[in-house]
Design an enzyme around this catalytic site. Structure first.
Site, PDB file in Angstrom:
ATOM      1  N   ILE A  44      -3.806   2.858   1.800  1.00 52.80           N
ATOM      2  CA  ILE A  44      -2.929   2.572   0.668  1.00 52.80           C
ATOM      3  C   ILE A  44      -3.717   1.950  -0.485  1.00 52.80           C
ATOM      4  CG2 ILE A  44      -0.800   1.437  -0.086  1.00 52.80           C
ATOM      5  CD1 ILE A  44      -0.521   3.702   2.040  1.00 52.80           C
ATOM      6  N   CYS A  45      -4.644   1.069  -0.155  1.00 56.89           N
ATOM      7  CA  CYS A  45      -5.489   0.450  -1.183  1.00 56.89           C
ATOM      8  C   CYS A  45      -6.253   1.506  -1.968  1.00 56.89           C
ATOM      9  CB  CYS A  45      -6.493  -0.507  -0.555  1.00 56.89           C
ATOM     10  SG  CYS A  45      -5.771  -1.935   0.243  1.00 56.89           S
ATOM     11  N   THR A  46      -6.745   2.503  -1.275  1.00 58.57           N
ATOM     12  CA  THR A  46      -7.524   3.541  -1.940  1.00 58.57           C
ATOM     13  C   THR A  46      -6.654   4.329  -2.915  1.00 58.57           C
ATOM     14  OG1 THR A  46      -8.988   3.681  -0.016  1.00 58.57           O
ATOM     15  CG2 THR A  46      -9.028   5.532  -1.562  1.00 58.57           C
TER      16      THR A  46
END
Length: 210
Positions: A44-46
């Site tokens: 999700i961070c990416t």
């Protein structure tokens, strides 16, 4: 104690992918959008980092500087940036990523969730004005990605409110009407916005954004 709205954001000196910074000296005269990430090389961070990368010029147009934070090292960040660039369609990450391996910054800013891993920050966004005051704080659990449109809308709303001395109603978008203070008399509002006042209730009066 976590950072609260209206407080001066804690100052810190930290290593980043753009070298060492002192936060209060970073992007002087601009708004800062500080956003935390639970960990490098996570899915999700990416996606979030790629979207901030793709849309960074929209923040620049609003006199705002993006700056990310993750608990991993600068070396780890540099490796992760290659993945982010791939997901962002080849666009390089144009803003710094702070390394916070000892969680000192995360703890000062309250970037934790009681049910999350003790080594993982929650997804917080801090909109910080040119005077280094926290004006909006958005916090999501590690499993939920953020909405960049809402971050931009919040930034627009803050800047409109500051510029015009008004309040911003639900679902507002730039160009929509705004709300004047209930402390002002009808006469005062009409004098300032002749023929442009929409009165819904005595305490709810809309005027054009200026």
């Amino acid at each position: 104690m976590s950072l609260q709205l209206g407080q001066v954001a804690p100052n810190f000196t930290a290593d980043t992918t753009a070298g060492q910074i002192t936060f209060h000296d970073f992007a002087k005269g601009q708004w800062k959008v500080l956003f935390s990430h639970p960990k490098d090389f996570t899915p999700i961070c990416t996606t979030e980092f790629a979207q901030f990368t793709r849309r960074s010029k929209e923040f620049e147009k609003r006199n705002a500087q993006l700056i990310g934070l993750s608990v991993d090292s600068v070396e780890s960040h540099e490796g992760w940036k290659k993945d982010i660039q791939d997901v962002a369609g080849g666009t390089e990450v144009p803003f710094p990523i702070i390394a916070d391996p000892d969680l000192a910054i995360a703890k000062e800013y309250g970037m934790f969730h009681p049910e999350a891993d003790a080594l993982v920050t929650v997804r917080s966004v801090f909109l910080i004005d040119p005077n280094n005051k926290a004006r909006v704080i958005l916090t999501y659990p590690p499993s939920i990605g953020r909405n960049v449109d809402e971050i931009l809308r919040s930034l627009d709303a803050l800047q409109q409110s500051d510029k015009q001395g008004v309040s911003i109603p639900v679902d507002w978008q730039p160009g929509d009407k705004v709300v004047v203070s209930p402390k002002l008399s009808d006469a005062d509002v009409e004098a300032k916005y002749p023929g442009q006042v929409t009165k819904v209730k005595d305490y709810l009066r809309f005027v054009p954004a200026a």
